[in-house]
Design a protein around this motif. Structure first.
Motif, PDB file in Angstrom:
ATOM      1  N   LEU A  23      38.950 -45.156  -1.788  1.00 40.46           N
ATOM      2  CA  LEU A  23      38.869 -46.274  -3.092  1.00 40.46           C
ATOM      3  C   LEU A  23      37.362 -46.007  -3.478  1.00 40.46           C
ATOM      4  CD1 LEU A  23      40.297 -48.677  -4.599  1.00 40.46           C
ATOM      5  CD2 LEU A  23      39.058 -49.948  -2.932  1.00 40.46           C
ATOM      6  N   ASP A  24      37.188 -45.923  -4.824  1.00 42.41           N
ATOM      7  CA  ASP A  24      36.216 -45.894  -5.380  1.00 42.41           C
ATOM      8  C   ASP A  24      35.487 -47.144  -5.444  1.00 42.41           C
ATOM      9  OD1 ASP A  24      34.169 -45.900  -7.583  1.00 42.41           O
ATOM     10  OD2 ASP A  24      34.934 -44.230  -8.599  1.00 42.41           O
ATOM     11  N   PRO A  25      34.129 -47.369  -5.157  1.00 48.66           N
ATOM     12  CA  PRO A  25      33.619 -48.557  -5.085  1.00 48.66           C
ATOM     13  C   PRO A  25      33.363 -49.264  -6.511  1.00 48.66           C
ATOM     14  CG  PRO A  25      31.985 -46.786  -4.772  1.00 48.66           C
ATOM     15  CD  PRO A  25      33.175 -46.297  -4.735  1.00 48.66           C
ATOM     16  N   ARG A  26      33.822 -48.798  -7.538  1.00 48.69           N
ATOM     17  CA  ARG A  26      33.694 -49.455  -8.651  1.00 48.69           C
ATOM     18  C   ARG A  26      34.944 -49.938  -9.265  1.00 48.69           C
ATOM     19  NH1 ARG A  26      31.294 -43.990 -11.411  1.00 48.69           N
ATOM     20  NH2 ARG A  26      33.136 -43.384 -10.069  1.00 48.69           N
ATOM     21  N   VAL A  27      36.010 -49.650  -8.665  1.00 46.67           N
ATOM     22  CA  VAL A  27      37.237 -50.156  -8.898  1.00 46.67           C
ATOM     23  C   VAL A  27      37.453 -51.682  -8.919  1.00 46.67           C
ATOM     24  CG1 VAL A  27      39.818 -50.299  -8.308  1.00 46.67           C
ATOM     25  CG2 VAL A  27      38.515 -48.081  -8.384  1.00 46.67           C
ATOM     26  N   THR A  28      37.831 -52.459  -9.854  1.00 47.20           N
ATOM     27  CA  THR A  28      37.899 -53.978  -9.807  1.00 47.20           C
ATOM     28  C   THR A  28      39.201 -54.282  -9.075  1.00 47.20           C
ATOM     29  OG1 THR A  28      39.291 -53.864 -12.031  1.00 47.20           O
ATOM     30  CG2 THR A  28      36.834 -54.192 -12.138  1.00 47.20           C
ATOM     31  N   LEU A  29      39.412 -55.418  -8.875  1.00 49.42           N
ATOM     32  CA  LEU A  29      40.647 -55.982  -8.059  1.00 49.42           C
ATOM     33  C   LEU A  29      41.678 -55.948  -9.144  1.00 49.42           C
ATOM     34  CD1 LEU A  29      42.014 -57.558  -5.902  1.00 49.42           C
ATOM     35  CD2 LEU A  29      41.006 -59.731  -6.723  1.00 49.42           C
ATOM     36  N   LEU A  30      41.420 -55.937 -10.248  1.00 42.49           N
ATOM     37  CA  LEU A  30      42.481 -56.011 -11.351  1.00 42.49           C
ATOM     38  C   LEU A  30      43.271 -54.413 -11.342  1.00 42.49           C
ATOM     39  CD1 LEU A  30      44.358 -56.887 -13.721  1.00 42.49           C
ATOM     40  CD2 LEU A  30      42.257 -56.503 -15.293  1.00 42.49           C
ATOM     41  N   ASP A  31      42.317 -53.678 -11.410  1.00 39.43           N
ATOM     42  CA  ASP A  31      42.637 -52.317 -11.501  1.00 39.43           C
ATOM     43  C   ASP A  31      43.476 -51.733 -10.200  1.00 39.43           C
ATOM     44  OD1 ASP A  31      42.099 -51.853 -13.943  1.00 39.43           O
ATOM     45  OD2 ASP A  31      40.201 -51.033 -13.651  1.00 39.43           O
ATOM     46  N   CYS A  54      43.806 -62.070 -16.345  1.00 40.05           N
ATOM     47  CA  CYS A  54      43.926 -61.401 -15.029  1.00 40.05           C
ATOM     48  C   CYS A  54      43.605 -62.354 -13.880  1.00 40.05           C
ATOM     49  CB  CYS A  54      42.810 -60.163 -14.860  1.00 40.05           C
ATOM     50  SG  CYS A  54      41.466 -61.141 -15.145  1.00 40.05           S
ATOM     51  N   THR A  55      44.110 -63.618 -14.078  1.00 39.26           N
ATOM     52  CA  THR A  55      43.697 -64.887 -13.021  1.00 39.26           C
ATOM     53  C   THR A  55      44.711 -64.551 -12.073  1.00 39.26           C
ATOM     54  OG1 THR A  55      42.938 -66.389 -14.775  1.00 39.26           O
ATOM     55  CG2 THR A  55      43.713 -67.180 -12.456  1.00 39.26           C
ATOM     56  N   VAL A  56      44.125 -64.637 -10.709  1.00 34.03           N
ATOM     57  CA  VAL A  56      44.894 -64.329  -9.319  1.00 34.03           C
ATOM     58  C   VAL A  56      44.152 -65.486  -8.456  1.00 34.03           C
ATOM     59  CG1 VAL A  56      45.471 -62.145  -9.772  1.00 34.03           C
ATOM     60  CG2 VAL A  56      43.480 -62.395  -8.796  1.00 34.03           C
ATOM     61  N   HIS A  57      44.846 -65.531  -7.356  1.00 31.41           N
ATOM     62  CA  HIS A  57      44.107 -66.472  -6.244  1.00 31.41           C
ATOM     63  C   HIS A  57      43.470 -65.578  -5.134  1.00 31.41           C
ATOM     64  CE1 HIS A  57      46.977 -69.855  -7.341  1.00 31.41           C
ATOM     65  NE2 HIS A  57      46.283 -69.521  -8.300  1.00 31.41           N
ATOM     66  N   LEU A  58      42.325 -65.757  -4.873  1.00 31.02           N
ATOM     67  CA  LEU A  58      41.591 -64.948  -3.987  1.00 31.02           C
ATOM     68  C   LEU A  58      41.101 -66.004  -2.879  1.00 31.02           C
ATOM     69  CD1 LEU A  58      40.229 -62.307  -2.859  1.00 31.02           C
ATOM     70  CD2 LEU A  58      38.240 -62.974  -4.330  1.00 31.02           C
ATOM     71  N   ASP A  59      41.655 -65.935  -1.622  1.00 30.31           N
ATOM     72  CA  ASP A  59      41.607 -66.852  -0.633  1.00 30.31           C
ATOM     73  C   ASP A  59      41.793 -68.469  -1.126  1.00 30.31           C
ATOM     74  OD1 ASP A  59      40.914 -64.870   1.135  1.00 30.31           O
ATOM     75  OD2 ASP A  59      38.603 -64.928   0.806  1.00 30.31           O
ATOM     76  N   GLU A  60      42.682 -68.336  -1.920  1.00 32.10           N
ATOM     77  CA  GLU A  60      43.395 -69.649  -2.420  1.00 32.10           C
ATOM     78  C   GLU A  60      42.596 -70.316  -3.453  1.00 32.10           C
ATOM     79  OE1 GLU A  60      44.515 -72.351   0.502  1.00 32.10           O
ATOM     80  OE2 GLU A  60      45.681 -71.008   1.801  1.00 32.10           O
ATOM     81  N   ARG A  61      41.657 -69.609  -4.252  1.00 31.37           N
ATOM     82  CA  ARG A  61      40.834 -69.733  -5.480  1.00 31.37           C
ATOM     83  C   ARG A  61      40.939 -69.086  -6.393  1.00 31.37           C
ATOM     84  NH1 ARG A  61      35.750 -72.978  -3.963  1.00 31.37           N
ATOM     85  NH2 ARG A  61      35.121 -72.143  -5.947  1.00 31.37           N
ATOM     86  N   ALA A  65      40.448 -61.594 -11.770  1.00 28.96           N
ATOM     87  CA  ALA A  65      40.541 -60.350 -11.337  1.00 28.96           C
ATOM     88  C   ALA A  65      39.410 -59.138 -11.760  1.00 28.96           C
ATOM     89  CB  ALA A  65      41.699 -59.785 -10.911  1.00 28.96           C
ATOM     90  N   CYS A  66      39.497 -59.086 -13.011  1.00 33.10           N
ATOM     91  CA  CYS A  66      38.482 -58.136 -13.620  1.00 33.10           C
ATOM     92  C   CYS A  66      37.279 -58.140 -13.440  1.00 33.10           C
ATOM     93  CB  CYS A  66      38.914 -58.243 -15.219  1.00 33.10           C
ATOM     94  SG  CYS A  66      37.949 -59.377 -16.133  1.00 33.10           S
ATOM     95  N   MET A  67      36.895 -59.378 -12.859  1.00 33.92           N
ATOM     96  CA  MET A  67      35.428 -59.608 -12.533  1.00 33.92           C
ATOM     97  C   MET A  67      35.040 -59.350 -11.365  1.00 33.92           C
ATOM     98  SD  MET A  67      34.076 -59.919 -15.282  1.00 33.92           S
ATOM     99  CE  MET A  67      32.207 -60.381 -15.147  1.00 33.92           C
ATOM    100  N   ILE A  68      35.917 -59.090 -10.285  1.00 32.50           N
ATOM    101  CA  ILE A  68      35.813 -58.789  -8.853  1.00 32.50           C
ATOM    102  C   ILE A  68      35.746 -57.377  -8.488  1.00 32.50           C
ATOM    103  CG2 ILE A  68      36.838 -59.404  -6.478  1.00 32.50           C
ATOM    104  CD1 ILE A  68      35.755 -61.985  -7.875  1.00 32.50           C
ATOM    105  N   LEU A  69      34.934 -56.712  -7.550  1.00 28.81           N
ATOM    106  CA  LEU A  69      35.053 -55.301  -7.409  1.00 28.81           C
ATOM    107  C   LEU A  69      35.833 -55.495  -6.122  1.00 28.81           C
ATOM    108  CD1 LEU A  69      31.391 -54.298  -7.349  1.00 28.81           C
ATOM    109  CD2 LEU A  69      33.383 -53.536  -8.877  1.00 28.81           C
ATOM    110  N   ALA A  70      36.756 -54.582  -6.108  1.00 26.67           N
ATOM    111  CA  ALA A  70      37.786 -54.833  -4.879  1.00 26.67           C
ATOM    112  C   ALA A  70      37.359 -54.491  -3.549  1.00 26.67           C
ATOM    113  CB  ALA A  70      39.021 -53.383  -5.213  1.00 26.67           C
TER     114      ALA A  70
END
Length: 161
Positions: A23-31, A54-61, A65-70
């Motif tokens: 996994l490339d460290p630059r990949v977002t959670l969305l991608d 792109c709203t998802v729940h991460l640990d129930e929050r 997802a476009c703003m979170i690095l995977a």
């Protein structure tokens, strides 16, 4: 960190464990969700954290997802629109969006539904104004806002029962 380094990522998505290598460290959670796990219900709208598609729940929050690095999701739990229902039984928010015509073109609907489910759990449904405020990070080009508020209000009644 060298951006050419590849990483192993372990996370749980919609109740299923995943180990993703190379996994490339630059990949977002969305991608990651769309391209590696083929969960395309989460939409790529602006890719700048401004539209909420792109709203998802991460640990129930809820998160964009476009703003979170995977790679920052190591060991964490992600719920997407595909994982919100309980088998064939729709989540109350999903059913309310259908019952109250809370969508038109449907592009923003997954993000709207995920945000609505979270705001109900957070207890932000005291009034229509409060619902509108807490849903303000999710944009709808078709302007289905009145129906969205109705759907959230209806779902909040169903969830709290």
């Amino acid at each position: 960190m060298d951006f050419h380094d590849r990483h192993l990522l372990r996370l749980r998505v919609n109740g299923e464990d995943h180990s993703l290598s190379d996994l490339d460290p630059r990949v977002t959670l969305l991608d990651l969700l769309r391209e590696r796990l083929h969960l395309t219900g989460t939409k790529k709208g602006c890719n700048f954290g401004e539209c909420g598609a792109c709203t998802v729940h991460l640990d129930e929050r809820r998160v964009n997802a476009c703003m979170i690095l995977a790679v920052s999701c190591e060991g964490r739990e992600v719920t997407t629109i595909e994982g919100l229902a309980n088998g064939d039984a729709l989540h109350p928010v999903q059913q309310a969006f259908i019952d109250h015509d809370g969508f038109q073109c449907g592009f923003c609907t997954p993000g709207q539904v995920m945000s609505a489910a979270a705001l109900i759990e957070e207890g932000h449904t005291g009034s229509d104004a409060e619902i509108r405020e807490w849903m303000s990070g999710n944009l709808c080009r078709c302007s289905a806002y009145p129906q969205i508020v109705e759907a959230v209000r209806a779902a909040a009644g169903r969830v709290s029962q």
